[in-house]
Write a protein that holds these residues in place. Structure first.
Motif, PDB file in Angstrom:
ATOM      1  N   PHE A   1     -14.274  -4.906   3.560  1.00 11.55           N
ATOM      2  CA  PHE A   1     -13.381  -4.001   4.286  1.00 11.55           C
ATOM      3  C   PHE A   1     -12.325  -4.805   5.045  1.00 11.55           C
ATOM      4  CE2 PHE A   1     -12.177  -1.279   7.810  1.00 11.55           C
ATOM      5  CZ  PHE A   1     -12.075  -0.036   7.202  1.00 11.55           C
ATOM      6  N   VAL A  14      -9.785  -7.010   2.422  1.00  3.55           N
ATOM      7  CA  VAL A  14      -8.687  -6.362   1.701  1.00  3.55           C
ATOM      8  C   VAL A  14      -7.586  -5.911   2.656  1.00  3.55           C
ATOM      9  CG1 VAL A  14     -10.089  -5.573  -0.220  1.00  3.55           C
ATOM     10  CG2 VAL A  14      -9.794  -4.094   1.755  1.00  3.55           C
ATOM     11  N   ARG A  15      -7.921  -5.785   3.941  1.00  2.46           N
ATOM     12  CA  ARG A  15      -6.897  -5.389   4.902  1.00  2.46           C
ATOM     13  C   ARG A  15      -6.255  -6.590   5.576  1.00  2.46           C
ATOM     14  NH1 ARG A  15     -10.244  -1.511   4.125  1.00  2.46           N
ATOM     15  NH2 ARG A  15      -9.706   0.678   4.399  1.00  2.46           N
ATOM     16  N   PHE A  69       0.029  -0.680   1.502  1.00  2.00           N
ATOM     17  CA  PHE A  69      -1.128   0.068   1.006  1.00  2.00           C
ATOM     18  C   PHE A  69      -0.694   1.467   0.612  1.00  2.00           C
ATOM     19  CE2 PHE A  69      -3.969  -2.447   4.030  1.00  2.00           C
ATOM     20  CZ  PHE A  69      -4.333  -3.318   3.022  1.00  2.00           C
ATOM     21  N   MET A  70      -1.402   2.022  -0.324  1.00  2.00           N
ATOM     22  CA  MET A  70      -1.145   3.418  -0.676  1.00  2.00           C
ATOM     23  C   MET A  70      -1.427   4.318   0.524  1.00  2.00           C
ATOM     24  SD  MET A  70      -2.670   5.493  -3.844  1.00  2.00           S
ATOM     25  CE  MET A  70      -3.026   7.233  -3.729  1.00  2.00           C
ATOM     26  N   SER A  71      -2.482   3.983   1.276  1.00  2.00           N
ATOM     27  CA  SER A  71      -2.785   4.828   2.435  1.00  2.00           C
ATOM     28  C   SER A  71      -1.680   4.720   3.486  1.00  2.00           C
ATOM     29  CB  SER A  71      -4.135   4.426   3.038  1.00  2.00           C
ATOM     30  OG  SER A  71      -4.109   3.075   3.410  1.00  2.00           O
ATOM     31  N   LEU A 126       0.897   7.042   2.249  1.00  2.00           N
ATOM     32  CA  LEU A 126       0.461   8.433   2.408  1.00  2.00           C
ATOM     33  C   LEU A 126       0.491   8.868   3.864  1.00  2.00           C
ATOM     34  CD1 LEU A 126      -2.512   8.619  -0.104  1.00  2.00           C
ATOM     35  CD2 LEU A 126      -0.271   9.682  -0.309  1.00  2.00           C
ATOM     36  N   ARG A 133       2.277  12.267   4.636  1.00  2.00           N
ATOM     37  CA  ARG A 133       1.568  13.409   5.201  1.00  2.00           C
ATOM     38  C   ARG A 133       2.225  13.865   6.502  1.00  2.00           C
ATOM     39  NH1 ARG A 133      -3.483  10.769   3.410  1.00  2.00           N
ATOM     40  NH2 ARG A 133      -4.260  12.030   1.676  1.00  2.00           N
TER      41      ARG A 133
END
Lengths: 456, 218
Positions: B32, B35-36, B160-162, B165, B169
């Protein structure tokens, strides 16, 4: 188990254990197979199945290297041997849990001697089954995307897909099976620890026995934990195979979209699983001279379950055909007719012969107690259940809605290698199991002897 | 027969239990975090460039507008890296002897383009469109960081995709008036949420459709 229940259960109880056995002879006979030096036959089997494991690894390795196109699947029949074998293996695994959990809840004394290797069978079969859904992915290295975890992508699995439920079902099933199996093993590991002569065996079995002393408090907690696990495992095993059924039943494909699939798959799994247990029981009984613990009564009981399951399977096959005829859906009826008369017709009739006709032999008590006859029946049932999955997966997919899309499926050498390799893997696991783990639960058989002694 | 395990085995057992728990939990935590981490995202990496181009000097020092060099950013999907000709509009006259600019002059002489190292590199299965963001009030510094204060260009955001997003959003957290899109020193006002909601309405940003796969993964 309270004794009043046991005593009224079964007048045949005495026949599940040969009467010349006492605690010491039980422990000696079973722990010797682990503590004695390795026999030549074991090495032979271990190495031969090990070669098969190498085939499996090679097939999987080439699959990872070259891609899923090395298999015979095409754009119409997108599921081939991988899914057939997946369903077949998870079905095999089903019976181990049913034997160890459902028969435990049902207080069946004939469960005692066979539950350990039936559970081992479950763990190995479920683990092998769990490989196929990963192998059959086009990009197997991304299989972990099936798991819900806080990824940097901000995306989560699609929880409306039965293939995601599969992941949860298999993972839970393997974990619970291992826990259940290990819980049942702890008192036996303590026996091995106490009987072992070599320091290494004492340490290893002692570590895995987790300090089991056999005190009254230990046994009280143990019985309670085992009962709870058994009560959890039964709905689990039913739902696991229902989910496998939903892989098909939630689709729109004629021949798949059936509400019957969940119970029919569960019973089918029990059917093939019990057939496999019969094969394994007969093999282990002969190889390790377990005649005192595995009696004709065990085979008789399993054959009866085989018979009952085959009747339900026959009902399910009949009902599928009937509903296709009775309903108004032309595609459903065409699918049924083509299944029986089309290119996969021989598989369909072979399935009916192996799954419905052959097990009817088990109405005869002589067949039920005859080892060669029962072995043949059990092997045919396993073949028949494989053919059933073949018919469901390949035959149905090959003839969907669009005639322009009709295709046949021809398995390649890699399909076969993966499948035969998975058999070898199963055998290899089993050779390791019989070498290092007591294949019959000593403490439960001792309890059986105790109960018998009290009654006589 | 003596005891198999000595009393100190109790400690081993406890440590083993703890170790087992860590063995299960730690890989997840490490993964976790890893990757960040900038190690894998490339945030704050300053890749080597053929010419040590300074945005700080050209943007903050000289006050050149972003669009002077990144000409297609308002209309095209790709913002573009300026060709050697753009550099030479000035550097044929000033700093003509500077050693650091020799690769530029060589490129001009030979016609071989400079091989800049890409800092913001999205995978090719992502279709990113600069024009749509610029025209809907997403400023350069929201995604590229304070470029005007970067002596050498570094990656300011993880891509990141997040991360994408998050804005798709709730764009009101980031959207700014169009006239400030190319302002390198713009900071969100006190009333960003109220103003952002107003701008989302005004620019007709269709928030509900922005997180569909087909927006980027075409």
């Amino acid at each position: 188990m309270s004794r009043d229940i046991e005593q009224r259960t079964d007048p045949e109880r005495a026949t599940v254990l040969r009467s010349d056995q006492d605690y010491a002879s039980i422990s000696r006979a079973i722990s010797d197979s682990v503590l004695r030096p390795t026999s030549r036959g074991w090495w032979l089997g271990f190495c031969l199945s090990g070669l098969g494991v190498l085939i499996f690894i090679a097939a999987a390795g080439y699959l990872f290297y070259a891609g899923v196109g090395i298999w015979g699947v095409n754009t119409t029949v997108v599921w081939g041997f991988a899914i057939i074998n997946y369903v077949w293996w998870i079905g095999i695994g089903n019976a181990g849990t049913l034997i160890s959990a459902m028969l435990y809840l049902a207080r069946q004394p004939w469960r005692t001697s066979i539950n350990r290797f039936a559970e081992a069978m479950t763990i190995f079969a479920a683990s092998i089954a769990g490989l196929f859904p990963i192998l059959h992915l086009g990009r197997p290295y991304l299989f972990y995307w099936l798991a819900p975890y806080p990824s940097t992508m901000g995306v989560w699995p699609q929880f409306r897909s039965p293939l995601v439920w599969d992941m949860f079902a298999i993972a839970t099933y393997i974990i619970v099976s291992v826990l259940f199996w290990y819980t049942g093993l702890i008192p036996d590991l303590a026996t091995l620890r106490d009987r072992a002569r070599s320091r290494a065996a004492q340490l290893v079995y002692g570590a895995f026995a987790l300090g089991w002393r056999g005190s009254a408090a230990h046994w009280r907690h143990y019985e309670r934990a085992y009962l709870i696990l058994a009560a959890l495992a039964v709905p689990l095993v039913v739902s696991v195979h229902s989910v496998v059924g939903y892989d098909f039943a939630t689709a729109l494909m004629p021949g798949w979209r059936s509400t019957l699939f969940a119970p029919y798959f569960v019973v089918g799994a029990m059917f093939s699983g019990f057939a496999m247990v019969i094969v394994i029981t007969i093999a282990l009984r002969a190889a390790f001279r377990l005649h005192a613990f595995v009696t004709p009564r065990h085979l008789d009981a399993m054959a009866k379950i085989l018979l009952a399951a085959s009747l339900i399977m026959g009902y399910a096959y009949g009902m599928e055909a009937f509903m296709a005829w009775y309903g108004t859906d032309a595609d459903e009826w065409r699918q049924t007719v083509t299944t029986a008369t089309g290119p996969y017709g021989p598989a369909y009739w072979g399935m009916l012969f192996c799954n419905v006709a052959v097990p009817q032999l088990c109405w005869s008590a002589r067949i039920r107690r005859s080892i060669p006859a029962l072995l043949v029946v059990a092997i045919l049932v396993n073949i028949g259940m494989w053919l059933e999955r073949y018919v469901i997966v390949v035959n149905i997919l090959s003839q969907g809605f669009m005639p322009s899309q009709f295709r046949l499926y021809f398995p390649t050498v890699w399909d076969w290698a993966t499948m035969l390799g998975s058999f070898a893997l199963f055998l290899w696991f089993f050779f390791l199991f019989v070498r290092f783990v007591p294949m019959v639960p000593m403490h439960e058989v001792r309890k059986l002897a105790h109960d018998l002694g009290e009654r006589s | 027969m003596g005891q198999i395990f000595r009393p100190r085995a109790n400690s081993f057992a406890r440590i083993a239990l703890l170790g087992l728990a860590l063995l299960i939990v730690l890989p997840f935590c490490i993964g976790f975090a890893l990757v960040r981490s900038p190690y894998l995202t490339g945030v704050d990496d300053v890749p080597h460039q053929p010419v040590p181009f300074s945005h700080q000097h050209h943007v903050s020092g000289l006050g050149i507008d972003c669009r002077y060099c990144h000409t297609s950013v308002e209309h095209a999907a790709f913002a573009g890296i300026p060709p050697t000709e753009t550099c030479m509009t000035c550097h044929s006259q000033i700093w003509t002897d500077a050693a650091v600019l020799e690769p530029v002059r060589k490129s001009w002489r030979t016609g071989q383009p400079l091989r800049w190292t890409r800092v913001y590199d999205l995978p090719d299965f992502v279709y990113f469109n600069h024009g749509i963001h610029v025209s809907h009030g997403i400023g350069c510094t929201t995604c590229h960081g304070p470029v005007g204060r970067m002596p050498l260009t570094r990656q300011a955001t993880p891509l990141f995709m997040s991360w994408c997003l998050d804005c798709h959003r709730a764009p009101e957290k980031y959207v700014r008036p169009r006239e400030h899109v190319f302002d390198p020193d713009w900071t969100p006002p006190q009333n960003q949420f109220a103003q952002g909601r107003q701008l989302v309405h005004e620019y007709q940003i269709r928030v509900g459709q922005l997180i569909h796969c087909s927006v980027c993964h075409r």
